[in-house]
Design a protein around this motif. Structure first.
Motif, mmCIF file in Angstrom:
data_model
loop_
_atom_site.group_PDB
_atom_site.id
_atom_site.type_symbol
_atom_site.label_atom_id
_atom_site.label_comp_id
_atom_site.label_asym_id
_atom_site.label_seq_id
_atom_site.Cartn_x
_atom_site.Cartn_y
_atom_site.Cartn_z
ATOM 1 N N TYR A 256 0.834 -1.192 0.000
ATOM 2 C CA TYR A 256 0.000 0.000 0.000
ATOM 3 C C TYR A 256 0.874 1.250 0.000
ATOM 4 O O TYR A 256 1.900 1.283 0.685
ATOM 5 C CB TYR A 256 -0.912 0.015 1.229
ATOM 6 N N PHE B 157 -3.071 3.932 4.670
ATOM 7 C CA PHE B 157 -3.636 3.361 5.884
ATOM 8 C C PHE B 157 -4.059 4.428 6.869
ATOM 9 O O PHE B 157 -5.010 4.229 7.627
ATOM 10 C CB PHE B 157 -2.696 2.349 6.536
ATOM 11 N N GLN B 158 -3.398 5.570 6.851
ATOM 12 C CA GLN B 158 -3.852 6.646 7.729
ATOM 13 C C GLN B 158 -5.241 7.104 7.306
ATOM 14 O O GLN B 158 -6.086 7.416 8.154
ATOM 15 C CB GLN B 158 -2.862 7.816 7.722
ATOM 16 N N VAL C 42 -7.497 5.151 5.922
ATOM 17 C CA VAL C 42 -8.379 4.070 6.380
ATOM 18 C C VAL C 42 -8.691 4.262 7.865
ATOM 19 O O VAL C 42 -9.847 4.162 8.294
ATOM 20 C CB VAL C 42 -7.734 2.688 6.114
ATOM 21 N N LEU D 83 -11.192 0.504 10.270
ATOM 22 C CA LEU D 83 -10.690 -0.625 11.048
ATOM 23 C C LEU D 83 -11.636 -1.000 12.187
ATOM 24 O O LEU D 83 -11.662 -2.145 12.625
ATOM 25 C CB LEU D 83 -9.299 -0.330 11.615
ATOM 26 N N MET E 266 -7.561 -4.147 -0.426
ATOM 27 C CA MET E 266 -7.967 -3.522 0.838
ATOM 28 C C MET E 266 -9.148 -4.266 1.447
ATOM 29 O O MET E 266 -9.224 -4.425 2.670
ATOM 30 C CB MET E 266 -8.310 -2.050 0.641
ATOM 31 N N THR F 70 -7.699 -7.235 3.188
ATOM 32 C CA THR F 70 -6.984 -6.794 4.386
ATOM 33 C C THR F 70 -7.964 -6.538 5.529
ATOM 34 O O THR F 70 -7.756 -6.990 6.656
ATOM 35 C CB THR F 70 -6.154 -5.530 4.097
ATOM 36 N N HIS G 139 -8.549 -8.568 9.145
ATOM 37 C CA HIS G 139 -8.556 -7.794 10.397
ATOM 38 C C HIS G 139 -9.834 -8.090 11.186
ATOM 39 O O HIS G 139 -9.783 -8.384 12.383
ATOM 40 C CB HIS G 139 -8.449 -6.304 10.040
ATOM 41 N N ASN H 208 -6.734 1.385 15.114
ATOM 42 C CA ASN H 208 -5.584 2.013 14.453
ATOM 43 C C ASN H 208 -4.402 1.073 14.241
ATOM 44 O O ASN H 208 -3.327 1.507 13.860
ATOM 45 C CB ASN H 208 -5.135 3.268 15.208
ATOM 46 N N ILE I 97 -3.496 -2.972 12.598
ATOM 47 C CA ILE I 97 -4.001 -4.120 11.840
ATOM 48 C C ILE I 97 -3.768 -5.400 12.645
ATOM 49 O O ILE I 97 -2.700 -5.592 13.224
ATOM 50 C CB ILE I 97 -3.280 -4.228 10.474
ATOM 51 N N ASN J 186 -2.727 -10.379 5.952
ATOM 52 C CA ASN J 186 -2.159 -9.220 6.658
ATOM 53 C C ASN J 186 -0.774 -9.499 7.233
ATOM 54 O O ASN J 186 -0.231 -8.679 7.968
ATOM 55 C CB ASN J 186 -3.084 -8.694 7.760
ATOM 56 N N LEU K 239 2.046 -6.912 7.537
ATOM 57 C CA LEU K 239 1.343 -5.626 7.609
ATOM 58 C C LEU K 239 0.770 -5.409 9.008
ATOM 59 O O LEU K 239 0.746 -4.301 9.518
ATOM 60 C CB LEU K 239 0.211 -5.625 6.569
#
Length: 191
Positions: free
Chosen positions: A37, A42-43, A45, A51, A83, A86, A90, A115, A117, A156, A159
């Motif tokens: 990614y 991810f920030q 997301v 999440l 995504m 992922t 999660h 925040n 994974i 994941n 990650l």
């Protein structure tokens, strides 16, 4: 379903479609080519609360039901399957905490699931996804457990920051350990 829950579910689906269209779909082929990614994704997301979609409110989540989350991931997968997978990995790990984790463990880890994974580590080269074939061992040494083994094909993997790791004890009983990537001895192999 109550009118409030239906309205929240519809709002979630609109938000997912918008986020996927604007943030994920334009990066789809680049993510596949890169195998990772891009920085900052991810920030976004995290900032959009994705999440914590199924996480109960007591842990800082949105507390959506699994049907709503599955529908959201279905929409997301059209624009970026990576995504969606992922997030599915999660969510399924969060579910393990909710079903089997004790209160102390859940209080320690689940608030960070908004925040960080999470991943579930079961599959090994020796037995695939059949738990009977795993060779990862957990041995009690004093007050600690020492886990030795290798896991492959972890959704994941590399990650995630928190892993539920399936191992066998000296008595050949299956146990799932929560392993934080910051714990001593934890390391990633080839991604």
């Amino acid at each position: 379903m109550t009118a409030d829950k239906l309205a929240a579910r519809n709002m979630l689906q609109r938000m997912i479609v918008d986020f996927t269209t604007n943030e994920l779909a334009p990066l789809d082929m680049a993510i596949d080519k890169l195998g990772d990614y891009p920085d900052g994704l991810f920030q976004k997301v995290i900032d959009n609360g994705l999440l914590g979609m199924i996480l109960p409110r007591e842990f800082g989540g949105a507390a959506f039901d699994y049907e709503s989350a599955a529908e959201a991931l279905h929409h997301m997968a059209f624009g970026n399957a990576s995504m969606a997978v992922t997030l599915e990995g999660h969510f399924k790990t969060i579910e393990q905490f909710l079903k089997y984790g004790n209160e102390k463990l859940n209080q320690k880890y689940l608030p960070s699931a908004t925040n960080r994974i999470f991943a579930f580590s079961q599959t090994e080269a020796s037995g695939g996804s059949n738990p009977a074939g795993i060779s990862t061992r957990a041995v009690k040494q004093g007050d600690n457990w020492v886990i030795t083994g290798d896991k492959i094909m972890i959704t994941n993997g590399g990650l995630a920051q928190v892993y539920c790791v399936l191992a066998k004890t000296e008595d050949d009983e299956f146990v799932v350990f929560v392993v934080d990537q910051d714990m001593p001895g934890f390391q990633f192999g080839k991604r």
